[in-house]
Design a protein around this motif. Structure first.
Motif, PDB file in Angstrom:
ATOM      1  N   LEU A 162      10.617 -21.169 -42.827  1.00  0.00           N
ATOM      2  CA  LEU A 162      10.303 -20.079 -43.745  1.00  0.00           C
ATOM      3  C   LEU A 162      11.622 -19.396 -44.067  1.00  0.00           C
ATOM      4  O   LEU A 162      12.455 -19.166 -43.182  1.00  0.00           O
ATOM      5  N   SER A 202       0.228 -20.895 -47.808  1.00  0.00           N
ATOM      6  CA  SER A 202       0.002 -19.631 -48.511  1.00  0.00           C
ATOM      7  C   SER A 202       0.909 -18.619 -47.841  1.00  0.00           C
ATOM      8  O   SER A 202       1.201 -18.730 -46.647  1.00  0.00           O
ATOM      9  N   PRO A 203       1.384 -17.621 -48.588  1.00  0.00           N
ATOM     10  CA  PRO A 203       2.254 -16.617 -47.971  1.00  0.00           C
ATOM     11  C   PRO A 203       1.620 -16.025 -46.708  1.00  0.00           C
ATOM     12  O   PRO A 203       0.398 -15.847 -46.633  1.00  0.00           O
ATOM     13  N   PHE A 247       6.800 -10.576 -45.649  1.00  0.00           N
ATOM     14  CA  PHE A 247       5.801 -11.354 -46.367  1.00  0.00           C
ATOM     15  C   PHE A 247       6.451 -12.703 -46.649  1.00  0.00           C
ATOM     16  O   PHE A 247       7.175 -12.867 -47.628  1.00  0.00           O
ATOM     17  N   ASP A 298       6.950 -15.976 -47.993  1.00  0.00           N
ATOM     18  CA  ASP A 298       6.344 -16.674 -49.128  1.00  0.00           C
ATOM     19  C   ASP A 298       7.152 -17.866 -49.625  1.00  0.00           C
ATOM     20  O   ASP A 298       6.845 -18.423 -50.675  1.00  0.00           O
ATOM     21  N   THR A 299       8.179 -18.272 -48.872  1.00  0.00           N
ATOM     22  CA  THR A 299       9.012 -19.397 -49.292  1.00  0.00           C
ATOM     23  C   THR A 299       9.211 -20.360 -48.126  1.00  0.00           C
ATOM     24  O   THR A 299       9.657 -19.968 -47.051  1.00  0.00           O
TER      25      THR A 299
END
Length: 183
Positions: A23, A79-80, A156, A158-159
Motif C-alpha cells: 500500500l 477497495s480503499p 485512507f 487507496d493505492t
C-alpha cells in the motif's frame, strides 16, 4: 497498464528484480509518517519516498514473474482501507522501528492474503513470515519497546503498488512497476 509504467519508464532487461507488493501512502500521509520518524531518537530514517506498507514480498524474481505481478495487480479485490496507525514497534532481527495498527482490519488481512496468492499464481512464494502490518520508519535502530500512540495516525489507504527495490536484485532506490488504480 501502459508499458512505460510496467517497465519503470525504461527499456531494461535485468535478469532479476527485487520486488514487493504494498500500500502506497498519499503525500499528506507520507509527510505525517516522516514527521513521526523524525521524532524517534534512534536509527536512520527511511527516505520519505520509500515509506509504504508491505503486503507481500516475493523478493528477487525473474523479469517474467515481475511482469506477471504487474499485469495482474488489478486482479486483487482491492477497495480503499481506512487504517489507524496507533502503535510503534521494533523488529530486532532487521533492526527497524515501525508504526502500524494495534489491530489489523480484516480487509487488510484479506488483501495481504490475496497478494500472497497473486505471487503464487505468478510462480513465486512470497515471504512466509506471518503478516505484521507496518510502515518501517527507521533502520539500524536499537531495540525499543512497543508503544501505543496517544495520537494515532489515520490513513485512507487507496493505492496498491508493485515496487522494484534497487537494481539487478540488490536493494536500492525504489521504482514503481505498477499502480492500482492507475493514475
Amino acid at each position: 497498464m501502459n508499458d512505460s509504467l510496467a517497465n519503470g519508464g525504461e527499456d531494461r532487461e535485468d535478469p532479476v528484480r527485487r520486488v514487493f507488493l504494498a500500500l502506497w501512502p498519499d503525500d499528506a500521509t507520507r509527510a505525517a509518517l516522516h514527521h513521526v520518524a523524525r521524532s524517534l531518537p534512534r536509527g536512520r530514517g527511511v527516505p520519505t519516498a520509500h515509506l509504504h506498507l508491505t503486503l507481500a514480498f516475493p523478493g528477487n524474481v525473474g523479469i517474467d514473474v515481475a511482469d506477471c505481478l504487474a499485469e495482474r495487480l488489478n486482479f486483487l479485490a482491492f477497495s480503499p482501507i481506512p487504517l489507524v496507525l496507533d502503535r510503534l514497534g521494533h523488529f530486532a532481527g532487521p533492526r527497524v522501528t515501525w508504526i502500524g495498527p494495534r489491530r489489523a482490519p480484516e480487509a487488510l488481512e484479506q488483501l495481504a492474503a490475496e497478494a500472497r496468492g497473486l505471487c503464487l499464481a505468478c510462480g513465486v512464494r512470497a515471504d512466509a513470515r506471518p503478516f505484521v502490518p507496518h510502515v518501517t520508519l527507521r533502520r539500524f535502530a536499537r531495540p525499543s519497546t512497543c508503544l501505543d500512540l496517544d495520537e494515532p495516525m489515520h490513513w485512507f489507504a487507496d493505492t496498491l503498488v508493485l515496487v522494484e527495490s534497487g537494481n539487478d536484485g540488490h536493494p536500492g532506490p525504489y521504482r514503481l512497476l505498477a499502480r492500482w488504480p492507475e493514475k
